[in-house]
Each structure stands twice: as C-alpha cells, then as structure tokens.
Design an enzyme around this catalytic site. Structure first.
Site, PDB file in Angstrom:
ATOM      1  CG  LEU A  66      -1.848  -1.263   1.236  1.00  0.00           C
ATOM      2  CD1 LEU A  66      -2.400  -1.544   2.622  1.00  0.00           C
ATOM      3  CD2 LEU A  66      -2.976  -1.043   0.230  1.00  0.00           C
ATOM      4  N   PRO A  67       0.287   2.407  -0.372  1.00  0.00           N
ATOM      5  CG  PRO A  67      -1.014   3.920  -1.583  1.00  0.00           C
ATOM      6  CD  PRO A  67      -1.093   2.633  -0.818  1.00  0.00           C
ATOM      7  CB  THR A  97       8.184   2.464   1.679  1.00  0.00           C
ATOM      8  OG1 THR A  97       8.724   1.559   0.725  1.00  0.00           O
ATOM      9  CG2 THR A  97       9.311   3.195   2.388  1.00  0.00           C
ATOM     10  CE  LYS A 172      11.758   1.410  -0.493  1.00  0.00           C
ATOM     11  NZ  LYS A 172      12.294   1.233  -1.841  1.00  0.00           N
ATOM     12  CE  LYS A 247       5.922   6.397   0.992  1.00  0.00           C
ATOM     13  NZ  LYS A 247       5.682   4.991   0.763  1.00  0.00           N
TER      14      LYS A 247
HETATM   15  P1  NAD Z   1       0.464   2.621  -6.046  1.00  0.00           P
HETATM   16  O1  NAD Z   1      -0.096   3.911  -5.586  1.00  0.00           O
HETATM   17  O2  NAD Z   1       0.689   2.391  -7.509  1.00  0.00           O
HETATM   18  O3  NAD Z   1      -0.463   1.410  -5.530  1.00  0.00           O
HETATM   19  C1  NAD Z   1      -1.065   1.354  -4.276  1.00  0.00           C
HETATM   20  C2  NAD Z   1      -2.366   0.558  -4.392  1.00  0.00           C
HETATM   21  O4  NAD Z   1      -2.962   0.481  -3.095  1.00  0.00           O
HETATM   22  C3  NAD Z   1      -3.402   1.206  -5.304  1.00  0.00           C
HETATM   23  O5  NAD Z   1      -3.882   0.247  -6.240  1.00  0.00           O
HETATM   24  C4  NAD Z   1      -4.507   1.666  -4.354  1.00  0.00           C
HETATM   25  O6  NAD Z   1      -5.800   1.616  -4.940  1.00  0.00           O
HETATM   26  C5  NAD Z   1      -4.366   0.661  -3.234  1.00  0.00           C
HETATM   27  N1  NAD Z   1      -4.910   1.097  -1.951  1.00  0.00           N
HETATM   28  C6  NAD Z   1      -4.745   2.294  -1.324  1.00  0.00           C
HETATM   29  N2  NAD Z   1      -5.339   2.281  -0.118  1.00  0.00           N
HETATM   30  C7  NAD Z   1      -5.890   1.051   0.025  1.00  0.00           C
HETATM   31  C8  NAD Z   1      -6.625   0.407   1.068  1.00  0.00           C
HETATM   32  N3  NAD Z   1      -6.893   1.038   2.223  1.00  0.00           N
HETATM   33  N4  NAD Z   1      -7.010  -0.856   0.864  1.00  0.00           N
HETATM   34  C9  NAD Z   1      -6.734  -1.503  -0.298  1.00  0.00           C
HETATM   35  N5  NAD Z   1      -6.048  -0.955  -1.309  1.00  0.00           N
HETATM   36  C10 NAD Z   1      -5.631   0.307  -1.149  1.00  0.00           C
HETATM   37  O7  NAD Z   1       1.819   2.416  -5.228  1.00  0.00           O
HETATM   38  P2  NAD Z   1       3.073   1.495  -5.627  1.00  0.00           P
HETATM   39  O8  NAD Z   1       3.953   2.252  -6.553  1.00  0.00           O
HETATM   40  O9  NAD Z   1       2.592   0.141  -5.978  1.00  0.00           O
HETATM   41  O10 NAD Z   1       3.852   1.464  -4.210  1.00  0.00           O
HETATM   42  C11 NAD Z   1       3.379   0.709  -3.102  1.00  0.00           C
HETATM   43  C12 NAD Z   1       4.396   0.823  -1.967  1.00  0.00           C
HETATM   44  O11 NAD Z   1       5.658   0.316  -2.415  1.00  0.00           O
HETATM   45  C13 NAD Z   1       4.657   2.259  -1.484  1.00  0.00           C
HETATM   46  O12 NAD Z   1       4.832   2.270  -0.100  1.00  0.00           O
HETATM   47  C14 NAD Z   1       5.947   2.624  -2.210  1.00  0.00           C
HETATM   48  O13 NAD Z   1       6.671   3.613  -1.490  1.00  0.00           O
HETATM   49  C15 NAD Z   1       6.662   1.299  -2.257  1.00  0.00           C
HETATM   50  N6  NAD Z   1       7.601   1.112  -3.382  1.00  0.00           N
HETATM   51  C16 NAD Z   1       7.279   1.505  -4.637  1.00  0.00           C
HETATM   52  C17 NAD Z   1       8.203   1.324  -5.666  1.00  0.00           C
HETATM   53  C18 NAD Z   1       7.898   1.749  -7.091  1.00  0.00           C
HETATM   54  O14 NAD Z   1       8.833   1.773  -7.911  1.00  0.00           O
HETATM   55  N7  NAD Z   1       6.659   2.078  -7.440  1.00  0.00           N
HETATM   56  C19 NAD Z   1       9.438   0.724  -5.403  1.00  0.00           C
HETATM   57  C20 NAD Z   1       9.723   0.296  -4.111  1.00  0.00           C
HETATM   58  C21 NAD Z   1       8.793   0.504  -3.099  1.00  0.00           C
END
Ligand code: NAD
Length: 299
Positions: A66-67, A97, A172, A247
């Site tokens: 999740l975000p 994260t 991280k 964030k």
């Molecule tokens: P994203 O915003 O693309 O996806 C998050 C998903 O969570 C969305 O589909 C959203 O609808 C869902 N969501 C939000 N609140 C929710 C809830 N209460 N219940 C159910 N679903 C819910 O984010 P992402 O890029 O996939 O990143 C996710 C995590 O991974 C973050 O913490 C980010 O910092 C970390 N991360 C991302 C990357 C990257 O390259 N994108 C790399 C490493 C770590």
C-alpha cells in the site's frame, strides 16, 4: 504452499507481485480499494475479495503493498480491516514503505490476535517487480524469517533479514534517500551535458563506464529516450510516483531529526520533491525531476 495467499494493494508494484505468485501456481485472493485493479488480476487467475477482512478470513498468509502508513493502518485496523478477521498463526508481511513506528504498532496488534507481523519493504522498482527481481528488507522474528523468505523469493531475488520489526523500514528509508539524491544528481548531469552539446545516449554510456555511474544513470535514466521501456521513455507514466518519493524523503527527514543525523542533501532532495508535488508532475514517476529542472533552467 497449499494455503492461498492474500494480497492487498494491486498498484504499480503490487499488481506485478501478485501476478508473479499466480504464475508460480499459488492461489491468490486479492483486494484493492480500486475495483478495476482487482479486475485486471482476475484475468491472470486471482480471486477477488470485498474487503481486507474477507481476504484474512480465507488465508493464513497475507501480503500488503500500500502507498503509506495511513493506508496500512486502514487495511489492518479500519472497518472490515484484516485484523478483524485474521486467523491465529497467520503470517502478515507488509511490503509498503512506511514509518517504522506504524510497523511496530501493527506487530503489536497482530500479536494480540496470535498473528505474526513482519515489515518487508522492497527495492527495485516496477521492472524488478515485474521480473520477480526485487530485494526484500525484512524486519521481524528470526523464527519465522525462513517461512517469509520462501514466499518472498517468488517475487524477488534477495531477501535480507535486518533485525526486529521496523528495521526493514529503516534500511529502505536509507536506500531511498540515496536514490532520491542520485536521481536529482543524474537529472542535473544529463541536463547540463545536453546543454553542452553532448548526445544524451553517449553521455549516459560514458557515465555508466565512469565513476558517476549509479542505478539512476544505468537502469532508470531520467532523460527520455536513453533507455526504452522505463517511465522516462513513456511520458513518466507508471513507475515510482513523485508523491511516494516525497513521502520516503519525509520519513528520512523524521528519522534524521530523531537520531540527530546530518542529512543536508537528503533534506534538499525532500524539498525539491515537495515542490514538485505541487505541480502537474505530482502524478508522474520521480525521474520527472529531469523535466522539473528543465523548467527551472534560465531561459
Ligand atoms: P500505487 O499507488 O501504484 O499502488 C497502491 C495501491 O494500493 C493502489 O492500487 C490503491 O488503490 C491501493 N490502496 C490504497 N489504499 C488502500 C486500502 N486502504 N485498501 C486496499 N487498497 C488500497 O503504489 P506502488 O507504486 O505500488 O507502491 C506501493 C508501496 O511500495 C509504497 O509504499 C511505495 O513507497 C513502495 N515502493 C514503490 C516502488 C515503485 O517503484 N513504485 C518501489 C519500491 C517501493
């Protein structure tokens, strides 16, 4: 692995990660706040649930992606949150994260239900998520680490135990502070080199055989057209959002304040991404700092 795996959060990262489990013949039960994200996974064979609680009632292994901390808290403790239905002995792996304090709080609440919680944030980006090449930084009881590792290896290639709950997040945050800084540095460098008349691809090639080389220059170059099939060559769509990098740098800032560590470049990177968050680039990949710098160039 006969029990199904629950997966909550099917965004840029989680969608690929859940798909990798499906491709390795796991039965996967998914939930996302956006129904369309579940529909996409259903096409790959996932079964959708109507809430985190419903996922938790059907499996003893759950991954959340999740975000930010508030979304993890909501998915765990909100109305129909997973803790309301979690089964005793369940393994809860949070790959989001978030701030270590929230991870520690979720561990405590999970333990009250007889469940094991571990923080397992990832590094590698969307391409590594797609290709199951992520690095997982795991915080939690050593006793359950091997069990967690055997699942996580289906979505990544490195799984490292860092210490108790919260230490995965600490590792991280350090990594992403460095990433935020090197991405800005790479964007500045590419912009300057092009202004000096160098060809972008040639400059990237030279950097990558020289001492300026880094992940941002080599695998995620922010200059459009230098590397195909990454966000910078696709109008900065997908990838790792500016708001998510903001964030993470905020988490680094808080951690530095608490530990009295000097992070002048981390703080500057945080401010630059905060300013970007107030522009139309907010919804783009964090490599769009390249475009942001171009807008700031003297005309
Ligand atoms: P994203 O915003 O693309 O996806 C998050 C998903 O969570 C969305 O589909 C959203 O609808 C869902 N969501 C939000 N609140 C929710 C809830 N209460 N219940 C159910 N679903 C819910 O984010 P992402 O890029 O996939 O990143 C996710 C995590 O991974 C973050 O913490 C980010 O910092 C970390 N991360 C991302 C990357 C990257 O390259 N994108 C790399 C490493 C770590």
């Amino acid at each position: 692995w006969e029990d199904p795996v629950g997966f909550i959060g099917l965004g840029n990262m989680g969608g690929h990660m859940a798909r990798n489990l499906l491709s390795k013949n796991f039965k996967v039960i998914v939930y996302d706040a956006l129904p369309n994200n579940m529909k996409i996974l259903e096409k790959s064979g996932a079964q959708s649930a109507s809430s985190p609680a419903e996922v938790a009632s059907q499996t003893k292994t759950l991954v959340t992606m999740l975000p930010a901390g508030q979304h993890v808290r909501e998915a765990y403790t909100g109305d129909k949150g997973l803790l309301s239905a979690v089964r005793s002995g369940s393994l809860l792996l949070d790959s989001s994260t978030i701030e270590p304090a929230t991870s520690q709080e979720m561990e405590k609440l999970a333990a009250e239900k007889g469940a094991i919680y571990m923080d397992a944030p990832v590094s590698g980006g969307v391409v590594a998520a797609r290709d199951a090449l992520l690095t997982f930084m795991v915080g939690g009881s050593e006793k359950y680490f091997e069990q967690a590792k055997s699942l996580l290896l289906n979505m990544g290639k490195n799984v490292v135990h860092c210490g108790p709950v919260g230490t995965g997040q600490a590792a991280k945050v350090c990594n992403n502070m460095l990433l935020g800084i090197t991405m800005i540095g790479t964007a500045e460098t590419m912009n300057l080199g092009i202004r000096l008349g160098l060809d972008a691809k040639l400059l990237a090639k030279i950097l990558n055989m020289s001492s300026g080389r880094c992940w941002s220059s080599e695998l995620y170059n922010p200059c459009p057209g230098v590397i195909e099939n990454i966000p910078s060559s696709n109008n900065y769509e997908g990838g790792f959002g500016v708001t998510l990098m903001t964030k993470d740098l905020g988490l680094a800032q808080t951690a530095a304040t608490a530990t009295k560590a000097a992070i002048p470049l981390g703080s500057l990177a945080h401010q630059l991404y905060r300013i970007m968050s107030g522009t139309p680039l907010a919804c783009k990949d964090f490599a769009s700092v390249y475009e942001f710098l171009q807008e700031m160039d003297a005309k």
